[in-house]
Scaffold this motif. Structure first.
Motif: not given
Length: 217
Positions: A19, A47, A100, A110
């Motif tokens: 992330m 995202s 996610i 992401f």
């Protein structure tokens, strides 16, 4: 979007996704850097947040945001459907959890364009999967110049953004990396270097154990 790194034939090892968070005060360039990453880098996607704000011209539901009303958003909060959520300038934004977590397991990366509050929440919940990058302007005067050059906001709005910028900058030490955006190409190169290095971290190479065992036979 091009194939993700975990499916690249040149990369034999399975990899857990990450992330990648970009934060900055308004006008410091995170939107520009984010767009360059999405356009130039394989295997990373934005995202898609849930929001209560009104859809703007040209936006598409499900691509830019998932647009919902406030009661729906509040229900999603109550049901624990967000990894993080916050209210900014009167509108609520949240990151959907299920999407996610499934993507990370599959090796997808992401990109997050969120503020320090959202960053803090994501890190608390998904620590080892999170990479935090904060972009700073070269000076506060340059930041104000960039905001004024847009010629889209009133004086009150500009002053409000400047006050919020100073507040956001005060949280710079809550990030893994801090990059000064005094030149967009140089800044992008540094951010890309961070992404490449984080992708190669041993902890994310989930296929290393089996691969090395095979080598030692």
């Amino acid at each position: 979007m091009a194939d993700s790194p975990h499916s690249d034939p040149k990369t034999p090892l399975a990899r857990r996704g990450l992330m990648f968070i970009l934060s900055s005060p308004s006008g410091a360039g995170k939107t520009t850097i984010a767009r360059k990453l999405l356009a130039d880098v394989d295997g990373i996607g934005m995202s898609v947040s849930v929001t209560t704000r009104a859809m703007r011209p040209g936006e598409v539901d499900g691509r830019d945001y998932h647009f919902v009303d406030q009661p729906t958003f509040d229900r999603m909060v109550a049901d624990g459907e967000f990894l993080e959520w916050a209210t900014v300038f009167g509108n609520s934004y949240g990151t959907p959890k299920a999407q996610i977590k499934a993507g990370l397991k599959a090796g997808d990366d992401f990109l997050f364009d969120i503020d320090w509050q959202g960053t803090q929440q994501l890190y608390q919940r998904m620590e080892t999967d999170v990479v935090r990058v904060f972009l700073l302007p070269p000076s506060i005067q340059e930041l104000e110049h960039r905001l004024r050059s847009r010629a889209t906001d009133s004086e009150d709005v500009i002053q409000g953004r400047m006050d919020r910028a100073r507040f956001e900058i005060s949280h710079w030490d809550g990030y893994d990396y801090v990059v000064i955006n005094d030149d967009i190409d140089s800044c992008f190169s540094k951010v890309l270097t961070i992404l490449k290095a984080e992708r190669m971290k041993r902890a994310r190479q989930t296929g290393l154990v089996d691969f090395t065992r095979e080598l030692m036979r």
